[in-house]
Design a protein around this motif. Structure first.
Motif, PDB file in Angstrom:
ATOM      1  N   UNK A 138      11.700   8.170  -1.547  1.00 50.04           N
ATOM      2  CA  UNK A 138      10.739   8.458  -2.615  1.00 50.04           C
ATOM      3  C   UNK A 138       9.535   7.531  -2.527  1.00 50.04           C
ATOM      4  N   UNK A 139       9.801   6.269  -2.257  1.00 49.77           N
ATOM      5  CA  UNK A 139       8.714   5.298  -2.142  1.00 49.77           C
ATOM      6  C   UNK A 139       7.786   5.679  -0.997  1.00 49.77           C
ATOM      7  N   UNK A 140       8.349   6.033   0.141  1.00 47.41           N
ATOM      8  CA  UNK A 140       7.543   6.383   1.305  1.00 47.41           C
ATOM      9  C   UNK A 140       6.710   7.627   1.048  1.00 47.41           C
ATOM     10  N   UNK A 141       7.284   8.588   0.320  1.00 53.93           N
ATOM     11  CA  UNK A 141       6.538   9.802  -0.005  1.00 53.93           C
ATOM     12  C   UNK A 141       5.339   9.480  -0.894  1.00 53.93           C
ATOM     13  N   UNK A 142       5.529   8.552  -1.821  1.00 52.52           N
ATOM     14  CA  UNK A 142       4.435   8.149  -2.707  1.00 52.52           C
ATOM     15  C   UNK A 142       3.346   7.421  -1.928  1.00 52.52           C
ATOM     16  N   UNK A 143       3.747   6.593  -0.968  1.00 48.78           N
ATOM     17  CA  UNK A 143       2.781   5.881  -0.138  1.00 48.78           C
ATOM     18  C   UNK A 143       1.986   6.867   0.709  1.00 48.78           C
ATOM     19  N   UNK A 144       2.667   7.818   1.308  1.00 52.08           N
ATOM     20  CA  UNK A 144       1.998   8.797   2.165  1.00 52.08           C
ATOM     21  C   UNK A 144       0.995   9.634   1.367  1.00 52.08           C
ATOM     22  N   UNK A 145       1.318   9.881   0.095  1.00 53.09           N
ATOM     23  CA  UNK A 145       0.407  10.646  -0.754  1.00 53.09           C
ATOM     24  C   UNK A 145      -0.930   9.921  -0.926  1.00 53.09           C
ATOM     25  N   UNK A 146      -0.884   8.604  -0.931  1.00 54.87           N
ATOM     26  CA  UNK A 146      -2.094   7.802  -1.149  1.00 54.87           C
ATOM     27  C   UNK A 146      -2.772   7.362   0.152  1.00 54.87           C
ATOM     28  N   UNK A 147      -2.135   7.615   1.268  1.00 51.45           N
ATOM     29  CA  UNK A 147      -2.609   7.103   2.553  1.00 51.45           C
ATOM     30  C   UNK A 147      -4.071   7.457   2.877  1.00 51.45           C
ATOM     31  N   UNK A 148      -4.545   8.659   2.617  1.00 52.57           N
ATOM     32  CA  UNK A 148      -5.941   8.969   2.978  1.00 52.57           C
ATOM     33  C   UNK A 148      -6.951   8.033   2.320  1.00 52.57           C
ATOM     34  N   UNK A 149      -6.722   7.659   1.071  1.00 52.63           N
ATOM     35  CA  UNK A 149      -7.671   6.792   0.371  1.00 52.63           C
ATOM     36  C   UNK A 149      -7.518   5.335   0.815  1.00 52.63           C
ATOM     37  N   UNK A 150      -6.299   4.903   1.098  1.00 51.86           N
ATOM     38  CA  UNK A 150      -6.087   3.558   1.644  1.00 51.86           C
ATOM     39  C   UNK A 150      -6.797   3.431   2.989  1.00 51.86           C
ATOM     40  N   UNK A 151      -6.640   4.451   3.824  1.00 50.23           N
ATOM     41  CA  UNK A 151      -7.281   4.419   5.143  1.00 50.23           C
ATOM     42  C   UNK A 151      -8.802   4.390   5.009  1.00 50.23           C
ATOM     43  N   UNK A 152      -9.325   5.171   4.102  1.00 51.33           N
ATOM     44  CA  UNK A 152     -10.772   5.241   3.899  1.00 51.33           C
ATOM     45  C   UNK A 152     -11.345   3.886   3.488  1.00 51.33           C
ATOM     46  N   UNK A 153     -10.567   3.149   2.685  1.00 52.15           N
ATOM     47  CA  UNK A 153     -11.013   1.847   2.206  1.00 52.15           C
ATOM     48  C   UNK A 153     -10.652   0.712   3.162  1.00 52.15           C
ATOM     49  N   UNK A 154      -9.875   1.012   4.183  1.00 54.62           N
ATOM     50  CA  UNK A 154      -9.453  -0.008   5.129  1.00 54.62           C
ATOM     51  C   UNK A 154      -8.419  -0.965   4.552  1.00 54.62           C
ATOM     52  N   UNK A 155      -7.531  -0.440   3.712  1.00 57.15           N
ATOM     53  CA  UNK A 155      -6.515  -1.255   3.039  1.00 57.15           C
ATOM     54  C   UNK A 155      -5.146  -0.972   3.655  1.00 57.15           C
ATOM     55  N   UNK A 156      -4.365  -2.003   3.987  1.00 51.60           N
ATOM     56  CA  UNK A 156      -3.016  -1.772   4.518  1.00 51.60           C
ATOM     57  C   UNK A 156      -2.141  -1.056   3.494  1.00 51.60           C
ATOM     58  N   UNK A 157      -1.257  -0.211   3.973  1.00 53.08           N
ATOM     59  CA  UNK A 157      -0.343   0.493   3.072  1.00 53.08           C
ATOM     60  C   UNK A 157       0.661  -0.489   2.477  1.00 53.08           C
ATOM     61  N   UNK A 158       1.021  -0.321   1.206  1.00 47.55           N
ATOM     62  CA  UNK A 158       1.944  -1.263   0.554  1.00 47.55           C
ATOM     63  C   UNK A 158       3.370  -1.121   1.063  1.00 47.55           C
ATOM     64  N   UNK A 159       4.096  -2.246   1.043  1.00 46.76           N
ATOM     65  CA  UNK A 159       5.521  -2.259   1.397  1.00 46.76           C
ATOM     66  C   UNK A 159       6.345  -2.337   0.113  1.00 46.76           C
ATOM     67  N   UNK A 160       7.593  -1.949   0.206  1.00 49.33           N
ATOM     68  CA  UNK A 160       8.481  -1.930  -0.968  1.00 49.33           C
ATOM     69  C   UNK A 160       8.585  -3.347  -1.549  1.00 49.33           C
ATOM     70  N   UNK A 161       8.243  -3.529  -2.852  1.00 47.39           N
ATOM     71  CA  UNK A 161       8.226  -4.877  -3.436  1.00 47.39           C
ATOM     72  C   UNK A 161       9.570  -5.272  -4.044  1.00 47.39           C
ATOM     73  N   UNK A 162       9.701  -6.537  -4.358  1.00 44.96           N
ATOM     74  CA  UNK A 162      10.901  -6.999  -5.065  1.00 44.96           C
ATOM     75  C   UNK A 162      10.857  -6.597  -6.531  1.00 44.96           C
ATOM     76  N   UNK A 163       9.653  -6.419  -7.082  1.00 46.13           N
ATOM     77  CA  UNK A 163       9.485  -5.973  -8.466  1.00 46.13           C
ATOM     78  C   UNK A 163       8.153  -5.235  -8.567  1.00 46.13           C
TER      79      UNK A 163
END
Length: 362
Positions: free
Chosen positions: A89-114
């Motif tokens: 589920x987390x990966x699907x949510x990240x992939x949904x946002x990937x186009x805008x992260x890529x456009x801004x040159x921001x690394x994709x987030x990793x699963x956090x502790x909180x």
């Protein structure tokens, strides 16, 4: 005098005027202190901070003003703190946002502790530092927390978006209630009724005033003397102003954000969305809203979506990308005229006196 109400007496301030707290880093100690020094109640939205940073913020505020100020937190909704998406589920949510992260040159987030700071830790920091006022949205703190505030002389201020929520706050014994109408910018602090049932300020305030013993502060669409006079006529004993203070240079809003707030054409186009945080909030319609809204049902709830989009929103702010920022704004943003907090407080005081004087002369 219109300035002498139960709100001013309870808060120990000259004017029944509260600066709305801004979450997500938009609040600043400079803004809160400036409003308090000018005679209102400055506020700092601390929902994004852990306990240590809340303590540091309160110390900083005490160094900037000797007058009362408020620290604001979000009460977790039932089951919210237990939310943990599966890796898939987390990966699907990240992939949904990937186009805008890529456009801004921001690394994709990793699963956090909180996904959010610990609420109990936040509250303990507030209790330890004893600010004059503890305000909160999205619910009613436990009886233990409210009693601890009373024992320490901390004034409590809760927010209601519906009469049912106001009654719950009244029964819990909070000191003041903010009646937040649907016109208000930022997150809709609903906790007992759905967002679509939340009435406008003009409907909520008189109903709530008739139902509760606690003094009511009107919020939503308050931007000049006319709207303050309206709130007072409806029975409110104070007002809370958010968007107009957010546009002041003392806030942490970026230059791009302030430009959007001061663009009447853009500021008139506000809508409710949950694409940025997973909770409904009112903001200026922009490209990110338009492009992600078709998938709104699929995005995760708060705090997961809020955590996921945070790096993107911060990068967009740094890059001046209004099209990808969360531009929270109320429906009266086109009335914004002032750039400094003290000037805005002075204007609201004088303009309200002028409007009330004109009405008295009719």
């Amino acid at each position: 005098m219109w300035t002498e109400t139960r709100v001013t007496r309870t808060l120990g301030v000259r004017l029944p005027l509260v600066q709305g707290p801004f979450g997500g880093g938009m609040s600043s100690t400079k803004l809160a202190a400036a409003v308090s020094e000018a005679g209102g109640l400055g506020s700092f939205g601390a929902n994004h901070l852990d306990g240590a940073r809340i303590e540091a913020t309160i110390r900083e505020l005490h160094g900037l003003t000797s007058r009362p100020f408020s620290i604001n937190l979000w009460v977790p909704l039932e089951g919210e703190r237990e939310l943990r998406p599966s890796p898939e589920e987390f990966q699907a949510s990240v992939e949904r946002l990937k186009p805008w992260f890529d456009e801004l040159g921001v690394p994709l987030p990793a699963y956090p502790s909180a996904f959010a700071p610990d609420y109990e830790e936040q509250v303990e920091a507030v209790l330890a530092m004893r600010p004059a006022v503890f305000s909160f949205i999205f619910g009613v703190p436990s009886a233990r927390i409210l009693e601890a505030c009373r024992a320490r002389g901390i004034i409590t201020v809760g927010t209601a978006t519906h009469v049912a929520e106001g009654l719950a706050l009244d029964q819990a014994g909070v000191d003041l209630i903010v009646a937040s109408g649907s016109e208000a910018g930022g997150h809709r602090a609903c906790f007992l009724r759905p967002v679509e049932e939340a009435p406008a300020t003009t409907a909520l305030v008189p109903q709530l005033v008739d139902q509760v013993r606690t003094p009511v502060i009107a919020s939503g669409g308050i931007a000049d003397g006319r709207s303050v006079a309206m709130a007072l006529a409806l029975g409110a004993e104070g007002v809370q102003v958010g968007t107009a203070f957010l546009a002041c240079e003392e806030s942490n809003a970026s230059d791009a954000y302030r430009r959007a707030l001061r663009n009447p054409e853009a500021a008139r186009a506000t809508t409710l969305t949950r694409v940025f945080s997973g909770r409904y909030a009112r903001g200026i319609r922009n490209r990110f809203m338009k492009e992600l809204t078709p998938q709104e049902r699929d995005i995760p709830p708060y705090p997961i979506q809020n955590w996921l989009t945070q790096p993107m929103r911060q990068a967009a702010s740094r890059q001046g990308r209004e099209d990808l920022m969360s531009l929270w704004a109320g429906q009266n943003a086109p009335l914004i005229r002032h750039s400094r907090a003290a000037e805005l407080v002075d204007f609201l005081e004088k303009d309200t006196t002028r409007v009330l004087g004109r009405l008295a002369a009719l």
